[in-house]
Write a protein that holds these residues in place. Structure first.
Motif, PDB file in Angstrom:
ATOM      1  N   THR A 128      44.225  44.322  41.245  1.00 28.32           N
ATOM      2  CA  THR A 128      45.557  44.134  41.826  1.00 28.32           C
ATOM      3  C   THR A 128      45.688  42.702  42.339  1.00 28.32           C
ATOM      4  N   ILE A 230      46.049  39.044  36.067  1.00 28.08           N
ATOM      5  CA  ILE A 230      47.101  38.946  35.045  1.00 28.08           C
ATOM      6  C   ILE A 230      46.686  39.769  33.833  1.00 28.08           C
ATOM      7  N   GLN A 231      45.489  39.499  33.347  1.00 30.37           N
ATOM      8  CA  GLN A 231      44.947  40.313  32.257  1.00 30.37           C
ATOM      9  C   GLN A 231      44.055  41.376  32.894  1.00 30.37           C
ATOM     10  N   GLN A 232      43.070  41.862  32.181  1.00 27.66           N
ATOM     11  CA  GLN A 232      42.186  42.853  32.775  1.00 27.66           C
ATOM     12  C   GLN A 232      40.758  42.568  32.365  1.00 27.66           C
TER      13      GLN A 232
ATOM     14  N   LEU B 250      48.025  47.877  29.684  1.00 29.93           N
ATOM     15  CA  LEU B 250      48.569  47.778  31.033  1.00 29.93           C
ATOM     16  C   LEU B 250      49.219  46.409  31.239  1.00 29.93           C
ATOM     17  N   THR B 251      48.531  45.346  30.799  1.00 29.19           N
ATOM     18  CA  THR B 251      49.107  44.002  30.904  1.00 29.19           C
ATOM     19  C   THR B 251      50.432  43.949  30.169  1.00 29.19           C
ATOM     20  N   LYS B 254      53.150  45.735  32.203  1.00 32.53           N
ATOM     21  CA  LYS B 254      53.438  44.969  33.425  1.00 32.53           C
ATOM     22  C   LYS B 254      54.272  43.735  33.112  1.00 32.53           C
ATOM     23  N   PRO B 282      50.121  49.617  40.417  1.00 35.29           N
ATOM     24  CA  PRO B 282      51.045  48.596  40.921  1.00 35.29           C
ATOM     25  C   PRO B 282      51.586  47.746  39.773  1.00 35.29           C
TER      26      PRO B 282
END
Lengths: 307, 432
Positions: A128, A230-232, B250-251, B254, B282
């Protein structure tokens, strides 16, 4: 979307890419500059940074900023320690022989990647962001009724993306101060210029190498911590940063720090702009083509010294 | 023959042997499974090769496909196995990679001596693996939703009896979108076989409803950053149609929200864009009021069937579609039922054909081809289905859900017929 706002959006996206790329490529460049080691595992240190950022951030509850700040400190530190240990255990044993270090770091790449897969797992994990407000951006036009301000559809960025750019500039400035204004930087530069003479003057070259390898990995990890909201985090995420870092370092001139920053901005911005107007695949093709041209016409890169 | 070659057993060795035998017998009565199938016909258990996306971009699906498969097989074995034989699963990771997929199929056929192969999801892996399955003459049961099977691109050994295909899904969605959301549509889809099925068949289906696709934006499935694609969405767009796969979904979602801000068009997504991702993450607040295709409603609905209840309990999924053990571990609920239903179809097929071993593989295929319908039941918890033996493809209901107060509430369930289209192939006329 109109051309102007479209270009602004593309530039903003490009600037974020450039900021992360500058940090990551800088790590690769320092390692090559000081140690003459081509670190093929560099992208995996980026991945480690992201994965640890997730692990740290998700262990804190409450305000996401606390977890993020903790990750920003812990992840580069752990990535750096892992790299320093790898230097002691592997690179020192092969005497930094150029061919063998490449093979060794390829091995390291797979070890790190598979270890992440076995421990962290194959899933992508989000972190987050500490703050993330959508900021609509205005656009100015001189129309029939004079100068007007409009709010084009979709033209926006987020506060966090702007923070990434600022944070990258801050880290790079800090690095510049470290390299040019401190004794540690002096030692590193001395080692870079002539490691044998440096050793004769009492510089513990082996230890400097370990620190530099750790610093390089740490920089990649900082880039990863910044990008992970921003990415994961994902165990295969190291591939692209590695490729782009190599492109940047070759264009900028191997071992040249200002060259690396300039090339990162060039590649990051062009990647952003070309991807938006044409396609991301074309952006990669062009970047690779530029590398080929640089290697043919200016093998030492934009700012690299002739060898 | 010398006297030494035959020895009378000594008293001690005879006692040892007896003891060991008694021990084994005692052990087998305590270990469930061994005793139950001990006298079954045929040699040993039925071995099903599970081609699993354990790693690579399909890993979250792989994890849930595995859990569903294990639960389905446990249930089948509890009910006495197939033709009285125990079913065992042999799992191999294909890395969500087409080349590895073909190798894995070969491994199942030649090394593990599996009776058949099943469980592949990603369409590029299916395309890579199916030809090898055909060459090795081993039945290949796909759980993928790609249009590859029904399009005729594969072979007689490839079947998809557990999940509907994209062509059928998008055709069933088009009337709802055109009548309720808008007629000018921009599509965003992954740039590989599965996404191309969406592009080709949805474009045709929405045109048949009087709508049009004003832009179609392809994104590589390995992409990690998406904002740069969105400016290509035309301002006139009334409905944004999105479907995405891979670790960065997910990106994707979002950034979609960040791009539109408060001025979003109607949004219709395939739940593929959010499989294994919690709706309460979120950054996803903007999805409130948007619509999703669901293969099987993730959030238990007010009119939840008994079959769905027992399916959730067996796999270990709670009412919100998450793992019972970890509420953050969200399932791939719109797809994973396909493993469960496919295994039950295999069971039926093996029973109907009196399957004993690899020599009966062809009669197994013929038995599945002869099936016509599946009832909504514990074997088919997603709903009733119609099987088309000629195209090797099953047809079923689709769900359209609206995000309401953070929950996906089913607004419309399509009829099975909504997804029918003309047969593109008749596999039954092909030789084995």
């Amino acid at each position: 979307m109109d051309f102007g706002p479209h270009l602004l959006l593309a530039s903003l996206e490009g600037a974020v890419t450039a900021a992360i790329l500058a940090l990551t490529a800088m790590g690769l460049s320092i390692v090559f500059g000081v140690m003459r080691v081509v670190n093929v595992a560099h992208g995996e240190f980026f991945m480690i940074g992201a994965v640890i950022a997730w692990a740290v951030a998700s262990s804190f509850t409450g305000n996401p900023a606390i977890g993020f700040i903790a990750a920003l400190i812990v992840a580069p530190l752990i990535a750096g320690i892992i790299a320093a240990v790898a230097d002691k255990l592997i690179l020192q044993r092969v005497n930094y022989d150029p061919d063998r270090t490449i093979v060794a770091t390829i091995g390291l790449l797979y070890i790190i990647q598979q270890t992440a897969l076995m421990t962290f797992g194959p899933d992508a994990r989000p972190v987050t962001p500490p703050f993330n407000t959508r900021l609509s951006l205005p656009w100015f036009e001189i129309g029939e009724s004079g100068f007007v301000m409009t709010w084009p559809w979709g033209l926006s960025t987020t506060s966090y993306k702007l923070f990434v750019i600022v944070a990258a500039i801050a880290v790079l400035t800090g690095l510049w101060v470290l390299m040019t204004r401190t004794k540690a930087g002096l030692i590193m530069r001395a080692t870079q210029q002539d490691s044998e003479t440096a050793q004769a003057f009492g510089v513990p070259v082996k230890r400097v190498y370990s620190y530099v390898f750790g610093l390089g990995a740490g920089l990649a990890a900082v880039g990863a911590v910044l990008v992970v909201p921003i990415q994961q985090a994902h165990y295969l995420m190291g591939h692209d940063p590695l490729l782009l870092s190599f492109i940047v370092v070759i264009i900028g001139g191997l071992g040249s720090l200002p060259g690396t920053v300039i090339a990162a901005i060039l590649i990051g911005m062009s990647d952003g702009i070309i991807s938006v107007f044409f396609s991301p695949t074309l952006a990669k093709i062009i970047a690779t083509l530029v590398v080929a041209l640089v290697l043919v016409f200016r093998p030492h890169g934009l700012l690299g010294k002739k060898v | 023959m010398s006297d030494k070659s035959i020895k009378d057993p000594t008293r001690r060795s005879a006692l040892k042997l007896l003891g060991a035998g008694a021990g084994l017998a005692a052990a087998s009565s305590f270990i469930p499974g061994i005793s139950r199938f001990a006298h079954a016909e045929g040699a040993g258990p039925i071995k099903l090769g599970f081609q699993m996306h354990s790693t690579g971009i399909g890993a979250s699906y792989g994890r849930w496909y595995d859990r569903t498969t294990q639960a389905a097989v446990a249930r089948i074995n509890e009910m006495g196995g197939i033709n009285g034989r125990e079913v065992v699963i042999v799992t191999e990771d294909d890395g969500t990679d087409p080349k590895r997929g073909a190798e894995v199929v070969e491994k199942f056929a030649t090394q593990h001596n599996c009776d058949m192969v099943f469980g592949t999801l990603f369409s590029h892996v299916v395309y890579g693996s199916a030809p090898r399955a055909g060459e090795l003459k081993i039945p290949y049961f796909v759980c993928s939703e790609g249009h590859h099977v029904a399009s005729g691109a594969l072979n007689r050994y490839s079947m998809q009896p557990g999940i509907t295909d994209v062509r059928s899904q998008v055709q069933a969605m088009a009337p709802f979108i055109a009548n309720n959301l808008g007629k000018k549509i921009t599509m965003v889809y992954p740039d590989f076989a599965f996404g191309h099925d969406h592009r080709d068949y949805f474009t045709a289906a929405i045109e048949a409803q009087g709508g049009e696709v004003v832009a179609s934006i392809a994104i590589p499935p390995t992409e990690t950053s998406f904002t740069r694609y969105f400016p290509n969405i035309p301002r006139e767009t009334e409905v944004l149609y999105h479907v995405m796969v891979g670790p960065a979904v997910l990106t994707f979602v979002k950034e979609l929200g960040e791009f539109f801000g408060p001025q979003r068009p109607e949004i219709f997504g395939f739940l593929d864009s959010l499989e294994a991702v919690g709706l309460n993450t979120p950054g996803l607040e903007f999805l409130e009021g948007t619509y999703f295709w669901e293969g099987n409603p993730r959030h238990a609905q007010a009119d939840q069937s008994e079959f769905d209840k027992s399916f959730r309990a067996a796999v270990g999924v709670n009412e919100m579609g998450a793992s019972i053990d970890d509420p953050n571990d969200i399932s791939t609920y719109s797809h994973m039922f396909s493993c469960w239903e496919t295994l039950n179809v295999i069971k039926k097929g093996m029973e109907a054909s009196g399957y004993k071993g690899p020599k009966d593989r062809q009669s197994l295929i013929e038995a599945v081809e002869a099936m016509t319908a599946f009832e909504h039941s514990d074997d088919h918890p997603q709903g009733a289905k119609v099987m088309n033996g000629k195209t090797h493809q099953v047809f079923g209901h689709q769900f359209i859900s609206k995000v309401t107060n953070g929950k996906m509430v089913v607004e419309h369930t399509t009829s099975i017929e909504d997804g029918f289209y003309e047969d593109a192939v008749d596999y039954t006329t092909q030789s084995f």
